[in-house]
Design a protein around this motif. Structure first.
Motif, short mmCIF file in Angstrom:
data_model
loop_
_atom_site.label_atom_id
_atom_site.label_comp_id
_atom_site.label_asym_id
_atom_site.label_seq_id
_atom_site.Cartn_x
_atom_site.Cartn_y
_atom_site.Cartn_z
N GLU A 54 0.81 -1.22 0.00
CA GLU A 54 0.00 0.00 0.00
C GLU A 54 0.84 1.27 0.00
O GLU A 54 0.57 2.20 -0.76
N GLN A 55 1.85 1.33 0.86
CA GLN A 55 2.58 2.58 1.01
C GLN A 55 3.64 2.80 -0.07
O GLN A 55 4.29 3.83 -0.09
N LEU A 56 3.82 1.82 -0.97
CA LEU A 56 4.81 1.95 -2.04
C LEU A 56 4.08 2.03 -3.37
O LEU A 56 3.63 1.03 -3.91
N SER A 57 3.99 3.22 -3.91
CA SER A 57 3.19 3.46 -5.11
C SER A 57 4.00 3.20 -6.38
O SER A 57 5.20 2.88 -6.34
N HIS A 58 3.34 3.37 -7.53
CA HIS A 58 4.00 3.23 -8.83
C HIS A 58 5.13 4.25 -8.96
O HIS A 58 6.16 3.98 -9.58
N THR A 59 4.94 5.42 -8.34
CA THR A 59 5.98 6.46 -8.40
C THR A 59 7.27 5.98 -7.76
O THR A 59 8.37 6.31 -8.23
N TYR A 60 7.16 5.18 -6.70
CA TYR A 60 8.34 4.63 -6.05
C TYR A 60 9.10 3.70 -7.00
O TYR A 60 10.33 3.71 -7.06
N GLY A 61 8.37 2.90 -7.76
CA GLY A 61 9.01 2.05 -8.75
C GLY A 61 9.76 2.85 -9.79
O GLY A 61 10.89 2.50 -10.18
N GLU A 62 9.16 3.93 -10.24
CA GLU A 62 9.83 4.81 -11.21
C GLU A 62 11.08 5.42 -10.61
O GLU A 62 12.12 5.57 -11.28
N GLN A 63 11.00 5.79 -9.33
CA GLN A 63 12.16 6.39 -8.65
C GLN A 63 13.32 5.41 -8.59
O GLN A 63 14.48 5.79 -8.82
N ILE A 64 13.03 4.14 -8.29
CA ILE A 64 14.08 3.12 -8.20
C ILE A 64 14.78 2.95 -9.55
O ILE A 64 16.02 2.94 -9.63
N VAL A 65 14.01 2.82 -10.61
CA VAL A 65 14.58 2.62 -11.95
C VAL A 65 15.43 3.81 -12.35
O VAL A 65 16.49 3.65 -12.98
N SER A 66 15.01 4.99 -11.95
CA SER A 66 15.78 6.19 -12.30
C SER A 66 17.03 6.32 -11.43
O SER A 66 18.13 6.58 -11.94
N GLU A 67 16.88 6.12 -10.13
CA GLU A 67 18.00 6.32 -9.21
C GLU A 67 19.10 5.29 -9.39
O GLU A 67 20.28 5.58 -9.18
N TYR A 68 18.73 4.07 -9.76
CA TYR A 68 19.71 3.00 -9.94
C TYR A 68 19.87 2.59 -11.40
O TYR A 68 20.18 1.45 -11.72
N ALA A 69 19.68 3.57 -12.29
CA ALA A 69 19.76 3.30 -13.73
C ALA A 69 21.13 2.75 -14.13
O ALA A 69 21.22 1.85 -14.99
#
Length: 413
Positions: A158-173
């Motif tokens: 619940e507390q981890l949204s789709h935006t969090y997934g996008e952040q991970i892919v961007s931050e650890y690209a």
């Protein structure tokens, strides 16, 4: 494997945990692990089971660091201690610096991409009648899509949204690019393949999936300042990624006037389930099938005749009979075993609760010792504590790994 239990009634909570810690697929077992912790002077305790560490840091260090940080703060509800603990873990640069987060992210992604993508893909490629660069790329994409399909039945956190997934892919690209190039160097990586791999990474981090080697169970139990009776919360904790702890509330339990007794085992639960329900869990699952197979064939012929007269089909009748048998069995065990047990535990004092909790863990340890079909991964000294509204957290039994008078001998070369 380990064994822990919480026994709760209106007087308080008793927590008990063994001390076994298995290493290397259970080949080596140590019996000095710390699994039960006092949270300062608050009427709250935490138990940890499963993986003994989070990202290479023992839970003992993490929880005791939190205790120092908590200080004199108190919360109205037990659940707020769990949430405050999560926020502490996420904010602790000392315990989980950005470099450690990157390292563990790399480890997990490499493990999944290698085990669940590359190895199955190579098997498909080796079995293909004709090989070509196009065929190899198509099989790789197919393998990734099969892995993605497995997430359809996994709920999001619940507390981890789709935006969090996008952040991970961007931050650890940079990490994803490096792993992608190294693990799939022998195939042409199309844009569709790269996108699918990154979609898999997003789902891994935003859904209720945890790497089997990197997750732990945590139990937070006791009294909030505004709570009359005890509560308990069960969490699954993964790794810290992009300064967010992958954290899932699995279940919760509350003692109240309608539910005066709660007994919950953790990790290895079979013997405690047997004690509470009156039947071994594995046998309970098979009991209805055994009974149905023992029904006389004459009954089956009657079912067939009934079906021919326009009644239910033989299969439907058998399913209905199985449900009836299951309900009768459940009622029998509920009335003869579970309800009498609840009545007995309801009147126990908090220290009698402690004796019961210790006995349940001891029973599981004894079963593990006598079993020829499993390794002895439950055992060692049993730590026991009770938590009450008035007295707070009190140790009933706590192992002393090093007694003061033995310190000189222990430290001698």
């Amino acid at each position: 494997m380990s064994c822990e239990v919480a026994v709760m009634n209106k007087h308080g909570v008793a927590l008990a945990a063994d001390s076994a810690l298995s290493v290397g697929d259970g080949q080596k077992v140590f019996r000095t692990a710390e699994k039960l912790f006092k949270i300062a002077d608050a009427p709250i305790g935490i138990m940890a089971y499963g993986c003994a560490e989070i990202m290479g840091v023992p839970w003992e260090i993490v929880i005791k660091s939190y205790v120092r940080q908590l200080g004199e703060r108190r919360f109205p509800a037990t659940e707020q201690y769990g949430e405050d603990f999560r926020h502490f873990v996420e904010a602790s640069d000392m315990l989980f610096p950005a470099s450690a987060q990157r390292d563990w992210f790399r480890r997990i992604i490499e493990s999944v991409w290698k085990t669940d993508i590359r190895e199955p893909w190579r098997k498909k490629l080796d079995g293909a009648p004709r090989r070509s660069p196009r065929k190899a790329a198509a099989l790789l994409l197919q393998t990734i899509k099969e892995e993605l399909a497995g997430f359809r039945d996994i709920a999001p956190i619940e507390q981890l949204s789709h935006t969090y997934g996008e952040q991970i892919v961007s931050e650890y690209a940079d990490i994803l690019k490096e792993l992608e190039t190294r693990l799939f160097h022998d195939v042409h990586l199309t844009g569709e393949i790269s996108d699918a791999l990154r979609r898999l990474v997003k789902l891994m981090h935003t859904h209720q999936w945890f790497h089997p080697d990197n997750f732990s169970g945590l139990v937070v139990a006791g009294f909030g300042e505004a709570e009359l009776f005890p509560s308990l919360y069960i969490y699954t904790a993964g790794t810290v990624v992009a300064s967010r702890l992958r954290w899932l509330k699995v279940d919760e339990a509350h003692v109240d006037r309608e539910h005066p007794v709660i007994i919950i085992p953790f990790a290895q639960t079979d013997m405690i389930d047997l004690f509470c329900t009156g039947i071994y869990p594995a046998l309970k699952e098979r009991l209805v099938d055994i009974i149905m197979k023992c029904l006389p064939q004459r009954g089956a012929r009657k079912v067939g005749a009934h079906a021919r007269k326009g009644g239910k089909s033989g299969r439907a009748q058998a399913q209905e009979t199985a449900k009836t048998v299951q309900a009768i069995i459940a009622k029998e065990f509920q009335e003869k075993y579970t309800l009498p047990l609840i009545s007995s535990v309801d009147v126990l004092s908090r220290f009698e609760l402690a004796k019961m909790a210790e006995a349940l863990v001891s029973l599981t340890a004894f079963k593990a010792r006598m079993s020829t079909q499993q390794q002895e991964t439950v055992g060692g000294p049993i730590d026991v504590a009770v938590i009450s509204k008035s007295e707070g957290f009190a140790w009933v039994k706590q192992k002393n790994i090093l007694k003061h008078e033995d310190a000189a001998t222990f430290l001698m070369p």
